[in-house]
Design an enzyme around this catalytic site. Structure first.
Site, PDB file in Angstrom:
ATOM      1  N   GLY A  72       0.826  -1.211   0.000  1.00  0.00           N
ATOM      2  CA  GLY A  72       0.000   0.000   0.000  1.00  0.00           C
ATOM      3  C   GLY A  72       0.857   1.256   0.000  1.00  0.00           C
ATOM      4  N   ASN A 151      -6.881   4.349   9.758  1.00  0.00           N
ATOM      5  CA  ASN A 151      -6.429   3.094  10.371  1.00  0.00           C
ATOM      6  C   ASN A 151      -6.574   3.067  11.890  1.00  0.00           C
ATOM      7  OD1 ASN A 151      -4.502   5.081   9.435  1.00  0.00           O
ATOM      8  ND2 ASN A 151      -2.926   3.926  10.496  1.00  0.00           N
ATOM      9  N   GLN A 179      -7.339   0.907   4.205  1.00  0.00           N
ATOM     10  CA  GLN A 179      -8.147   0.430   5.337  1.00  0.00           C
ATOM     11  C   GLN A 179      -9.625   0.311   4.994  1.00  0.00           C
ATOM     12  OE1 GLN A 179      -7.307  -0.801   8.211  1.00  0.00           O
ATOM     13  NE2 GLN A 179      -5.144  -0.265   8.339  1.00  0.00           N
ATOM     14  N   SER A 199      -4.000  -2.564  -0.376  1.00  0.00           N
ATOM     15  CA  SER A 199      -2.929  -3.453   0.085  1.00  0.00           C
ATOM     16  C   SER A 199      -3.496  -4.820   0.432  1.00  0.00           C
ATOM     17  CB  SER A 199      -2.275  -2.820   1.320  1.00  0.00           C
ATOM     18  OG  SER A 199      -1.334  -3.695   1.878  1.00  0.00           O
ATOM     19  N   THR A 236       9.986  -7.911 -12.239  1.00  0.00           N
ATOM     20  CA  THR A 236       9.277  -9.157 -12.546  1.00  0.00           C
ATOM     21  C   THR A 236       8.141  -9.338 -11.542  1.00  0.00           C
ATOM     22  OG1 THR A 236      11.311 -10.074 -13.399  1.00  0.00           O
ATOM     23  CG2 THR A 236       9.570 -11.657 -12.856  1.00  0.00           C
ATOM     24  N   CYS A 324       2.624   0.871  12.417  1.00  0.00           N
ATOM     25  CA  CYS A 324       3.897   1.477  12.032  1.00  0.00           C
ATOM     26  C   CYS A 324       4.409   2.417  13.107  1.00  0.00           C
ATOM     27  CB  CYS A 324       3.733   2.249  10.729  1.00  0.00           C
ATOM     28  SG  CYS A 324       2.682   1.414   9.598  1.00  0.00           S
TER      29      CYS A 324
END
Ligand code: PLP
Length: 379
Positions: A72, A151, A179, A199, A236, A324
């Site tokens: 995200g 969040n 969220q 995410s 990739t 976080c």
């Protein structure tokens, strides 16, 4: 040992068994590079296309408007970077005081590079004032970046109205919907946003996979250059994780948000019981307009950090802010923006997920009543 009760689903979620099983072949025998033109490459390419269709359906986008990213945070930064590249002479951005760290950090980098950023205020329930947004617009505003759901307190922001204000003023609108995905219905056509970030690990897919909706690829500037994702994101493809994200989206589509209704009832039951049984509590956020799984609850005089640790000793996991921020002993920027009285009312964040049961919530409530009583008596 007490049964493990995980109530921190805004931080991350457990991988769904179906998602895990869908990924497995692509971690083992199906390792073809999707850019290779022989059959084992074509197979992974086809599976990526199916995953893209599922994630697109989940927010009513066309598959070609979606790129896969590593998370995200990458989606957010890619969107912001691309937006500012489109109008290099415009040096003003509007965001809010309650965004995710990935947006906040990007904004401070841009400020150091000569941009001016307006951070919109929120009131004590965490709500935005759209008049303040309108008044903040300047002739050189190039971007409005606002999250769909917070969040920490769960507030849902009026992105459709915000997008209209942005476009009426010829400004790009990016929405961090990390969220919101899976918790509330999202329709990018109806919202009319230019970028939308999501995410995987918030919807029972693995960590390390995200996606970005890009309304107009002609005016898009990649963050990572390369030929993959139609030249929009080099590297990739992370085939197993993309397939995991696609499967998680498919599961939500099949369920059609029925599970979220159950989660909401459980969250409301939890809050009612807490209100009934524990005095002097405060619930943060906009109770009328929150994500169905989130509750930010404070107990007068009880420090959230202490409460979290005591709950952990009973194998119950909640958080005291965004994942976080948890390692940094700073007051949450979201709660600070809400002008929360954190000396008296510091909240724990309880965020439910699809694997939580009524039995778990009952155990949690019982523990909470005992632990709050014990911590208050200690004072
Ligand atoms: N935006 C919000 C609102 C979030 O809560 C998070 C994760 O906590 C992110 C962005 C970042 O997502 P990721 O962990 O995939 O980088």
């Amino acid at each position: 040992m007490n049964q493990k009760i995980y109530l921190d689903n805004n931080a991350t979620t457990k991988i769904d068994e179906e998602v895990f099983n869908a990924m497995l072949p692509y971690l083992k025998e199906e390792y073809g590079n999707p850019s290779s033109i022989y059959s084992i490459g074509r197979k992974t390419k086809e599976e990526i296309a199916k995953a893209r269709e599922n994630i697109a359906k989940l927010f009513n986008s066309k598959p070609e408007n979606i790129i896969f990213t590593s998370c995200g945070s990458e989606s957010n930064i890619t969107a912001i970077n691309s937006s500012i590249k489109l109008n290099p002479n415009k040096k003003h951005i509007i965001t809010t005081k309650v965004e995710h760290a990935s947006v906040m950090e990007m904004m401070s980098v841009l400020e150091k590079g000569g941009y001016t950023v307006t951070y919109l205020n929120v009131d004590n329930r965490g709500c935005l004032d759209l008049d303040e947004l309108k008044k903040s617009i300047r002739p050189d505003t190039c971007l409005i970046s606002i999250m769909m759901a917070n969040n920490e307190i769960g507030n849902i922001y009026p992105i459709k109205e915000i997008a209209k204000i942005a476009h009426d003023n010829d400004i790009i609108i990016h929405c961090d919907a990390v969220q919101a995905l899976g918790k509330i219905k999202i329709d990018v056509e109806d919202l009319d946003v230019d970028y939308l970030s999501v995410s995987g690990h918030k919807i029972n897919a693995p960590k390390g996979i995200g996606a970005l909706y890009i309304k107009n690829s002609d005016s898009f500037t990649p963050l990572i250059f390369g030929h993959q994702e139609k030249n929009r994101r080099g590297g990739t493809e992370n085939v197993p994780y993309i397939i995991g994200l696609g499967k998680a989206a498919e599961i939500i589509l099949k369920d059609n948000y029925k599970k979220e209704k159950e989660i909401e009832s459980l969250r409301d039951y939890l809050e009612e019981e807490v209100e009934k049984n524990i005095e002097d509590i405060h619930i943060y956020g906009d109770k009328q307009n929150r994500t169905p799984n989130t509750s930010s609850i404070a107990f007068k005089g009880v420090k959230a950090d202490e409460l979290m640790l005591v709950l952990e000793s009973f194998n119950i996991y909640v958080s005291t802010g965004s994942a976080c921020n948890s390692e940094i002993a700073l007051p949450s920027h979201v709660l600070t923006a809400c002008k929360a009285n954190l000396d008296d009312y510091s909240p724990i964040r309880v965020s439910l997920g699809k694997y939580n049961t009524k039995e778990e919530i009952d155990i949690f409530i019982k523990r909470l009543i005992n632990v709050i009583g014990m911590l208050r008596r200690k004072k």
